[in-house]
Design a protein around this motif. Structure first.
Motif, PDB file in Angstrom:
ATOM      1  N   LEU A  20       0.907  -1.172  -0.008  1.00  0.00           N
ATOM      2  CA  LEU A  20      -0.075  -0.062   0.025  1.00  0.00           C
ATOM      3  C   LEU A  20       0.937   1.282   0.040  1.00  0.00           C
ATOM      4  N   VAL A  21       0.650   2.118  -1.014  1.00  0.00           N
ATOM      5  CA  VAL A  21       1.551   3.393  -1.000  1.00  0.00           C
ATOM      6  C   VAL A  21       0.435   4.415  -0.500  1.00  0.00           C
ATOM      7  N   PHE A  22       0.783   5.364   0.166  1.00  0.00           N
ATOM      8  CA  PHE A  22      -0.255   6.325   0.862  1.00  0.00           C
ATOM      9  C   PHE A  22       0.594   7.854   0.308  1.00  0.00           C
ATOM     10  N   PRO A  23      -0.125   8.572  -0.137  1.00  0.00           N
ATOM     11  CA  PRO A  23       0.250  10.022  -0.715  1.00  0.00           C
ATOM     12  C   PRO A  23       0.412  10.881   0.610  1.00  0.00           C
ATOM     13  N   LYS A  24       1.308  11.738   0.428  1.00  0.00           N
ATOM     14  CA  LYS A  24       1.545  12.750   1.486  1.00  0.00           C
ATOM     15  C   LYS A  24       0.428  13.870   1.145  1.00  0.00           C
ATOM     16  N   PRO A  25       0.096  14.572   2.234  1.00  0.00           N
ATOM     17  CA  PRO A  25      -0.976  15.760   2.211  1.00  0.00           C
ATOM     18  C   PRO A  25      -0.127  16.893   0.943  1.00  0.00           C
ATOM     19  N   ASP A  26      -1.041  17.112  -0.033  1.00  0.00           N
ATOM     20  CA  ASP A  26      -0.436  18.294  -0.823  1.00  0.00           C
ATOM     21  C   ASP A  26      -0.459  19.701  -0.129  1.00  0.00           C
ATOM     22  N   LEU A  27       0.546  20.327   0.014  1.00  0.00           N
ATOM     23  CA  LEU A  27       0.599  21.549   0.705  1.00  0.00           C
ATOM     24  C   LEU A  27       1.490  22.613  -0.147  1.00  0.00           C
ATOM     25  N   PRO A  28       1.056  23.945   0.014  1.00  0.00           N
ATOM     26  CA  PRO A  28       1.663  24.806  -0.777  1.00  0.00           C
ATOM     27  C   PRO A  28       3.232  24.980  -0.304  1.00  0.00           C
ATOM     28  N   LEU A  29       3.978  25.820  -1.335  1.00  0.00           N
ATOM     29  CA  LEU A  29       5.382  25.757  -1.096  1.00  0.00           C
ATOM     30  C   LEU A  29       5.401  26.730   0.223  1.00  0.00           C
ATOM     31  N   GLU A  30       4.645  27.742   0.265  1.00  0.00           N
ATOM     32  CA  GLU A  30       4.747  28.685   1.483  1.00  0.00           C
ATOM     33  C   GLU A  30       3.436  29.339   1.693  1.00  0.00           C
ATOM     34  N   ILE A  31       3.444  29.789   2.769  1.00  0.00           N
ATOM     35  CA  ILE A  31       2.197  30.774   2.948  1.00  0.00           C
ATOM     36  C   ILE A  31       2.673  32.030   3.673  1.00  0.00           C
ATOM     37  N   GLU A  32       1.769  32.987   3.899  1.00  0.00           N
ATOM     38  CA  GLU A  32       2.120  34.179   4.406  1.00  0.00           C
ATOM     39  C   GLU A  32       2.217  34.127   5.941  1.00  0.00           C
ATOM     40  N   PRO A 115      -5.090   3.645   6.993  1.00  0.00           N
ATOM     41  CA  PRO A 115      -4.022   3.504   7.846  1.00  0.00           C
ATOM     42  C   PRO A 115      -2.878   4.798   7.237  1.00  0.00           C
ATOM     43  N   ASN A 116      -3.483   5.596   6.409  1.00  0.00           N
ATOM     44  CA  ASN A 116      -2.530   6.614   5.936  1.00  0.00           C
ATOM     45  C   ASN A 116      -1.900   7.379   7.158  1.00  0.00           C
ATOM     46  N   THR A 117      -0.674   7.419   7.557  1.00  0.00           N
ATOM     47  CA  THR A 117      -0.143   8.600   8.345  1.00  0.00           C
ATOM     48  C   THR A 117       1.098   9.245   7.847  1.00  0.00           C
ATOM     49  N   CYS A 118       1.121   9.293   6.674  1.00  0.00           N
ATOM     50  CA  CYS A 118       2.211  10.135   5.990  1.00  0.00           C
ATOM     51  C   CYS A 118       2.021  11.563   6.200  1.00  0.00           C
ATOM     52  N   PRO A 119       3.071  12.140   6.915  1.00  0.00           N
ATOM     53  CA  PRO A 119       2.695  13.655   7.346  1.00  0.00           C
ATOM     54  C   PRO A 119       3.454  14.506   6.051  1.00  0.00           C
ATOM     55  N   SER A 120       3.132  15.723   5.993  1.00  0.00           N
ATOM     56  CA  SER A 120       3.818  16.706   5.117  1.00  0.00           C
ATOM     57  C   SER A 120       3.843  18.022   5.974  1.00  0.00           C
ATOM     58  N   PHE A 121       4.818  18.996   5.746  1.00  0.00           N
ATOM     59  CA  PHE A 121       5.225  19.965   6.781  1.00  0.00           C
ATOM     60  C   PHE A 121       5.296  21.121   5.805  1.00  0.00           C
ATOM     61  N   ILE A 122       5.253  22.332   6.768  1.00  0.00           N
ATOM     62  CA  ILE A 122       5.186  23.653   6.258  1.00  0.00           C
ATOM     63  C   ILE A 122       5.509  24.649   7.512  1.00  0.00           C
ATOM     64  N   GLU A 123       5.908  25.650   7.217  1.00  0.00           N
ATOM     65  CA  GLU A 123       6.176  26.686   8.498  1.00  0.00           C
ATOM     66  C   GLU A 123       6.009  28.057   7.826  1.00  0.00           C
ATOM     67  N   PHE A 124       5.783  28.792   8.781  1.00  0.00           N
ATOM     68  CA  PHE A 124       5.514  30.118   8.575  1.00  0.00           C
ATOM     69  C   PHE A 124       6.068  30.856   9.987  1.00  0.00           C
ATOM     70  N   ASP A 125       6.249  32.351   9.962  1.00  0.00           N
ATOM     71  CA  ASP A 125       6.682  33.148  10.800  1.00  0.00           C
ATOM     72  C   ASP A 125       5.595  33.765  11.544  1.00  0.00           C
ATOM     73  N   ILE A 126       5.613  34.060  12.811  1.00  0.00           N
ATOM     74  CA  ILE A 126       4.707  35.044  13.576  1.00  0.00           C
ATOM     75  C   ILE A 126       5.553  36.169  14.136  1.00  0.00           C
ATOM     76  N   GLU A 127       5.033  37.302  14.054  1.00  0.00           N
ATOM     77  CA  GLU A 127       5.585  38.592  14.106  1.00  0.00           C
ATOM     78  C   GLU A 127       4.645  39.441  15.028  1.00  0.00           C
ATOM     79  N   VAL A 128       5.137  39.891  16.079  1.00  0.00           N
ATOM     80  CA  VAL A 128       4.475  40.896  17.008  1.00  0.00           C
ATOM     81  C   VAL A 128       4.796  42.407  16.539  1.00  0.00           C
TER      82      VAL A 128
END
Length: 389
Positions: A20-32, A115-128
């Motif tokens: 069984l091959v599970f896809p990773k969630p399709d995420l943007p390259l970056e977010i604001e 059973p798909n638990t394949c994760p995807s990752f993304i990051e963003f900054d927070i600013e005060v």
């Protein structure tokens, strides 16, 4: 499929299984990045990290549904990769270090019952973000202009936005909103055309709100005054007329020297003003004007003297400047035109004495007669036509 074989007996059995091959969630390259207002100036703010989920899951397409994914937020990349130490209250997250940009790491897993638990990752900054500082360079924001007509109320069209660079300190990421009164500010009724605003009182206080474009709630309020300064109230003098003379060696050239001292005093009308005389309207209206274009000179007794350059006279322009209404170092002024006139001397028809013959009266005396001296010069042709005495 795979085969299990006994290497001693040679007996074997065929087995099957699935890969069984599970896809990773399709995420943007970056977010604001996410920004929040530091309302109390302590360097900390509360962030709703969950507000980013729409952007994080924006590339999820049917038949998948954003509800089929679990999103967790982490303080480190390692925690996100391991799926540990998720931020417990992502809707009320407070940055950990004051006045520091912080990176949030996001882990997204499929949660659709498979059973798909394949994760995807993304990051963003927070600013005060602190509220904007109005007029950080401390310049004078009050806006003054000269009155542009005789309106005693002093109503003029102002461009309020000429102060914007000073108000924001040159920050292009903030917006300035203008209000005609405190009541308008309270009711949020802004001036719709600050580039062409006509004042309603003189002087008038303009209220402003400065806020980042993406954080309108992170605002600072301020104010400045606009004022219309009065113009001088000069008097338009009568034309200054002189007879031609031969002080310049020619009594018929229409050129004489005028003493304009009394005329300038008349123009001032009792006000303390500065008056300069020009023979060209454009030169008189220049701001600042070139003193070399002033056409009068000063006599030995302080007289204001002018010699016309156009035979017979011409129009002069008095620039009357206020000594109290000053805008950006330049005085408010009014232009008063007036004429100087050179009247020609009479031209005699002949140099020799005139003979004039008239009839005696019918009184029996042939030695006397009556002459109308009021018309004698014209009747006798003393002057070259069409002159009349």
């Amino acid at each position: 499929f795979f085969v299990a074989e006994n290497t001693i007996t040679g007996c074997f059995k065929l087995y099957s299984f699935e890969l069984l091959v599970f896809p990773k969630p399709d995420l943007p390259l970056e977010i604001e990045d996410l920004r929040a207002c530091d309302a109390d100036a302590d360097g900390f703010a509360s962030f709703n990290l969950i507000s980013q989920e729409g952007a994080i899951l924006a590339d999820i397409t049917p038949p998948l549904d954003p509800d089929d994914f679990t999103v967790t937020y982490h303080n480190t990349a390692m925690d996100a990769m391991d799926g540990t130490a998720a931020i417990v209250t992502p809707d009320m997250y407070v940055n950990q270090v004051a006045n520091t940009t912080e990176t949030i790491f996001v882990r997204v897993e499929t949660d659709d019952g498979t059973p798909n638990t394949c994760p995807s990752f993304i990051e963003f900054d927070i600013e005060v973000v602190p509220p904007p500082v109005i007029n950080p360079n401390g310049v004078d924001l009050n806006l003054m202009v000269c009155n542009d007509d005789d309106d005693p109320l002093g109503t003029v069209v102002f461009d309020l936005t000429v102060l914007e660079a000073e108000i924001t300190g040159g920050d292009d990421l903030v917006d300035v909103t203008y209000y005609a009164s405190l009541a308008d500010l309270v009711s949020d009724t802004p001036i719709t055309t600050p580039q062409a605003y006509t004042n309603v009182t003189n002087p008038q206080t303009i209220h402003i709100v400065v806020a980042p474009f993406d954080l309108p709630e992170c605002s600072t309020q301020g104010l400045f005054d606009i004022e219309v300064l009065p113009l001088p109230s000069p008097v338009t003098p009568a034309a200054v007329a002189l007879c031609d003379d031969d002080l310049d060696g020619d009594d018929a050239n229409g050129i004489v020297e005028f003493d304009l001292t009394a005329t300038v005093a008349t123009i001032a009308g009792g006000e303390t003003v500065n008056i300069s005389i020009f023979d060209d309207l454009t030169l008189a209206e220049e701001t600042p004007f070139d003193p070399a274009n002033i056409v009068t000179t000063t006599g030995g007794g302080g007289e204001i003297l002018y010699t016309n350059t156009t035979p017979g006279g011409q129009t002069l322009y008095a620039r009357v400047e206020s000594t109290v209404s000053i805008v950006n170092g330049e005085a408010c002024f009014v232009i008063v035109p007036f004429d100087v006139v050179v009247n020609p001397l009479p031209i005699v028809a002949q140099d020799t004495p005139f003979d004039y013959t008239f009839c005696e009266e019918f009184d029996g005396d042939d030695t006397t007669g009556e002459v109308n001296l009021a018309t004698l010069a014209d009747d006798a042709g003393f002057l070259v036509a069409p002159q009349n005495t």
